[in-house]
Scaffold this motif. Structure first.
Motif, PDB file in Angstrom:
ATOM      1  N   GLY A   1     -33.939 -44.831  11.243  1.00 51.34           N
ATOM      2  CA  GLY A   1     -35.382 -44.987  11.423  1.00 51.34           C
ATOM      3  C   GLY A   1     -35.908 -44.053  12.510  1.00 51.34           C
ATOM      4  O   GLY A   1     -35.454 -44.111  13.652  1.00 51.34           O
TER       5      GLY A   1
ATOM      6  N   GLY B   1     -39.030 -43.936  13.717  1.00 52.73           N
ATOM      7  CA  GLY B   1     -40.278 -44.382  14.343  1.00 52.73           C
ATOM      8  C   GLY B   1     -40.138 -44.250  15.857  1.00 52.73           C
ATOM      9  O   GLY B   1     -39.132 -43.725  16.353  1.00 52.73           O
TER      10      GLY B   1
ATOM     11  N   TYR C   1     -31.638 -40.861  10.648  1.00 52.78           N
ATOM     12  CA  TYR C   1     -31.834 -40.979   9.197  1.00 52.78           C
ATOM     13  C   TYR C   1     -33.142 -41.712   8.945  1.00 52.78           C
ATOM     14  O   TYR C   1     -33.373 -42.776   9.521  1.00 52.78           O
ATOM     15  N   ASP C   2     -33.983 -41.137   8.102  1.00 54.63           N
ATOM     16  CA  ASP C   2     -35.235 -41.836   7.775  1.00 54.63           C
ATOM     17  C   ASP C   2     -35.550 -41.679   6.293  1.00 54.63           C
ATOM     18  O   ASP C   2     -35.349 -40.603   5.715  1.00 54.63           O
TER      19      ASP C   2
ATOM     20  N   ASN D   1     -38.452 -41.642   5.044  1.00 61.17           N
ATOM     21  CA  ASN D   1     -39.609 -40.767   4.882  1.00 61.17           C
ATOM     22  C   ASN D   1     -39.208 -39.309   5.057  1.00 61.17           C
ATOM     23  O   ASN D   1     -38.185 -39.018   5.670  1.00 61.17           O
TER      24      ASN D   1
ATOM     25  N   LYS E   1     -56.997 -41.720  14.965  1.00 60.38           N
ATOM     26  CA  LYS E   1     -56.519 -42.261  16.257  1.00 60.38           C
ATOM     27  C   LYS E   1     -55.421 -41.384  16.858  1.00 60.38           C
ATOM     28  O   LYS E   1     -55.312 -41.259  18.076  1.00 60.38           O
TER      29      LYS E   1
ATOM     30  N   GLU F   1     -32.584 -42.789   2.708  1.00 60.76           N
ATOM     31  CA  GLU F   1     -32.697 -44.216   2.985  1.00 60.76           C
ATOM     32  C   GLU F   1     -31.299 -44.816   3.141  1.00 60.76           C
ATOM     33  O   GLU F   1     -30.464 -44.695   2.224  1.00 60.76           O
TER      34      GLU F   1
ATOM     35  N   ASN G   1     -35.360 -49.657  12.065  1.00 57.84           N
ATOM     36  CA  ASN G   1     -36.056 -49.440  10.793  1.00 57.84           C
ATOM     37  C   ASN G   1     -37.330 -50.278  10.643  1.00 57.84           C
ATOM     38  O   ASN G   1     -37.844 -50.436   9.538  1.00 57.84           O
TER      39      ASN G   1
ATOM     40  N   LEU H   1     -50.846 -50.355   4.149  1.00 54.59           N
ATOM     41  CA  LEU H   1     -50.119 -49.089   4.298  1.00 54.59           C
ATOM     42  C   LEU H   1     -50.249 -48.179   3.080  1.00 54.59           C
ATOM     43  O   LEU H   1     -50.079 -46.970   3.206  1.00 54.59           O
TER      44      LEU H   1
ATOM     45  N   ASP I   1     -58.241 -50.174  11.351  1.00 49.10           N
ATOM     46  CA  ASP I   1     -57.791 -48.848  10.916  1.00 49.10           C
ATOM     47  C   ASP I   1     -58.152 -48.613   9.448  1.00 49.10           C
ATOM     48  O   ASP I   1     -58.555 -47.515   9.067  1.00 49.10           O
TER      49      ASP I   1
ATOM     50  N   PHE J   1     -46.963 -57.889   9.270  1.00 49.74           N
ATOM     51  CA  PHE J   1     -45.650 -57.658   8.671  1.00 49.74           C
ATOM     52  C   PHE J   1     -44.707 -58.780   9.069  1.00 49.74           C
ATOM     53  O   PHE J   1     -44.890 -59.405  10.116  1.00 49.74           O
TER      54      PHE J   1
ATOM     55  N   GLY K   1     -36.703 -51.987  18.697  1.00 47.74           N
ATOM     56  CA  GLY K   1     -38.101 -51.899  18.263  1.00 47.74           C
ATOM     57  C   GLY K   1     -38.526 -53.078  17.405  1.00 47.74           C
ATOM     58  O   GLY K   1     -38.021 -54.197  17.542  1.00 47.74           O
ATOM     59  N   ASP K   2     -39.458 -52.815  16.485  1.00 44.10           N
ATOM     60  CA  ASP K   2     -39.993 -53.885  15.630  1.00 44.10           C
ATOM     61  C   ASP K   2     -38.896 -54.576  14.830  1.00 44.10           C
ATOM     62  O   ASP K   2     -38.997 -55.770  14.530  1.00 44.10           O
TER      63      ASP K   2
END
Ligand SMILES: Cc1cc2nc3c(=O)[nH]c(=O)nc-3n(C[C@H](O)[C@H](O)[C@H](O)COP(=O)(O)OP(=O)(O)OC[C@H]3O[C@@H](n4cnc5c(N)ncnc54)[C@H](O)[C@@H]3O)c2cc1C
Length: 451
Positions: free
Chosen positions: A150, A152, A172-173, A175, A190, A215, A236, A258, A295, A403, A427-428
């Protein structure tokens, strides 16, 4: 004690004129001059107990030291102090809700906080403009290999710290480009995505590898990573959005936030030719009155929506700080936003009963007003129906309800990874949906456990 905080007022809004900004996707904030920012820095009281630094900022930025350096016009020193604790101030200075400002002593005394975020923004922009920002290369490699899942803010922060310590880091991501929600969630108005590209380049120059469109799970297995790396940082995020399973959910024209935000960002940066979702010419209803809802509103306003409204099940927050969140806590209160100024209408305490449609497409939403009861800690506890239902007509519904947090076991199982010492979560993904600054701080903390 200096009285500059009385002579110089806090700057509340730094937005570009509405008529100008809704016609483009550039950052909504205007750029302050060095003199304006220096003047604002003079409000800082350099408190003996700087709550901004010790309690407000998860990165523990030395806010009063930075402010003092700016006050003396020593931008280089301000940059050195800021970059000591903050790996990506160009991001946080644009999109952080500024927990530091909420805990500023001036805020507590009713004078309005020092404009720390604006000061930070000028410091980092000045540093880049003057060529003071360099790739953070290690002095020597230590032979250890770490995979980060991830790219991010949490994964990027962990990667920077591990790389600086000498580890060989591969991100590794799934996206194509790094940034996570910074790139594919937070709108360009923003945060300009060129800032992420600039940081990405610095990270590559420092020796960090990025494997996009990969992924973990389908493309690379957890066991492959375990075999080839000494440690793994899982960052991730929280990929599963909350849904609203009421009758009519299957209609077309009901999308997740999203899909709208990521699609628009991809179009703005040329990653996609067209947006997946457009509010052009439509009455748009956003379900969820938080930051993501704001947003989405700013996005559909720029796409040319006919009207935009948001509804939330929760009660309307109080105009002033709620008594249950006294200073220096983050205040629970009604917040403005650039999207509200641009025409978003917000409504609270409305429960969604069903989606209504014609020919398979959504045309409205049936809602009912509710009345909330509050627990002794001030939190809304339960609601009852408070009136007859009504229909809100709309041609596009955007779900912006946050989420889902997953358990550690679920996060690891979804990636085919075991729960063992050299597999850390940041993180998240570790804490549930939160803030960029917290994700960065957690990424750094996680990395320090591996060094
Ligand atoms: C619309 C929106 C607006 C927001 N606005 C703000 C704001 O203004 N200010 C603020 O502070 N916070 C904001 N947030 C919250 C903030 O973006 C997040 O808290 C933060 O990005 C979390 O960082 P992270 O690195 O943990 O996860 P993410 O940013 O979600 O990054 C996770 C990364 O992991 C990748 N990934 C997922 N699964 C895999 C896999 N199996 N293999 C490889 N890669 C994978 C994803 O592609 C992604 O790049 C916002 C959130 C949203 C949704």
């Amino acid at each position: 004690m200096s009285k500059t905080f009385i002579e110089i007022p806090r700057l509340e809004h730094v937005y570009r004129p509405i008529g100008e900004r809704v016609n483009d996707c550039s950052e909504v904030e205007a750029t302050l001059t060095a003199e304006e920012v220096q003047r604002l820095s003079r409000r800082c009281q350099n408190c003996g107990l700087p709550y901004c630094h010790a309690m407000g900022c998860p990165l523990q930025n030395a806010v009063p030291d930075m402010n003092r350096a700016v006050m003396h016009g020593d931008w280089r020193d301000a940059w050195e102090r800021l970059s000591e604790t903050s790996p990506f101030p160009e991001f946080t200075s644009r999109i952080c809700p500024a927990l530091c400002e909420a805990s500023c002593c001036l805020e507590g005394e009713g004078f309005g906080a020092t404009n720390v975020r604006q000061i930070e923004k000028k410091v980092v922009d000045t540093a880049f403009a003057n060529g003071w920002v360099f790739p953070r290369k290690p002095l020597q490699r230590n032979g250890r290999h770490v995979a980060v899942i991830g790219g991010g803010p949490a994964g990027l922060a962990a990667a920077v710290k591990l790389n600086e310590a000498g580890c060989k880091v591969v991100i590794y991501d799934r996206n194509e480009k790094p940034g996570g929600l910074l790139r594919y969630g937070i709108p360009c108005f923003k945060l300009d995505k060129a800032l992420i590209d600039r940081r990405w380049q610095l990270m590559e120059e420092a020796g960090i590898e990025f494997h996009g469109k990969t992924e973990v799970g389908p493309d690379v297995s957890g066991s492959f990573l375990l075999k080839h790396y000494d440690a793994i940082v899982v960052a991730n995020g929280t990929p599963v959005p909350r849904d609203l399973k009421v009758p009519g959910r299957e209609l077309s024209g009901i999308v997740q936030a999203l899909e709208l935000l990521g699609g628009q960002n991809r179009k703005n940066t040329g990653e996609a030719a067209e947006t997946v979702v457009s509010g052009f010419g439509k009455d748009v209803l956003i379900i969820g009155g938080g930051d993501t809802g704001n947003d989405c509103a700013g996005t559909v306003i720029r796409q040319g929506a006919n009207s935009v409204m948001s509804i939330d099940l929760m009660p309307k927050p109080p105009i002033e700080r709620d008594v249950h969140t006294p200073w220096p806590m983050w205040p629970y209160k009604l917040r403005g936003s650039s999207s509200v100024d641009e025409g978003l209408q917000r409504f609270w305490a409305l429960n969604t009963l069903r989606f209504i449609g014609e020919n398979g497409h959504v045309t409205g939403v049936e809602v009912v007003p509710v009345k909330w009861e509050f627990a002794p800690n001030g939190k809304p506890s339960k609601f009852t129906v408070a009136g007859p239902s009504r229909t809100i007509n709309c041609g596009l519904v955007v779900l912006a309800m946050g989420f889902l947090k997953r358990s550690r076991e679920d996060v690891l199982a979804s990636l085919g990874l075991p729960d063992q010492k050299n597999v850390l979560i940041a993180g998240d993904a570790a804490w549930g949906p939160s803030l960029v600054v917290r994700a960065i701080a957690d990424g750094l903390k996680c990395a320090s456990q591996l060094i």
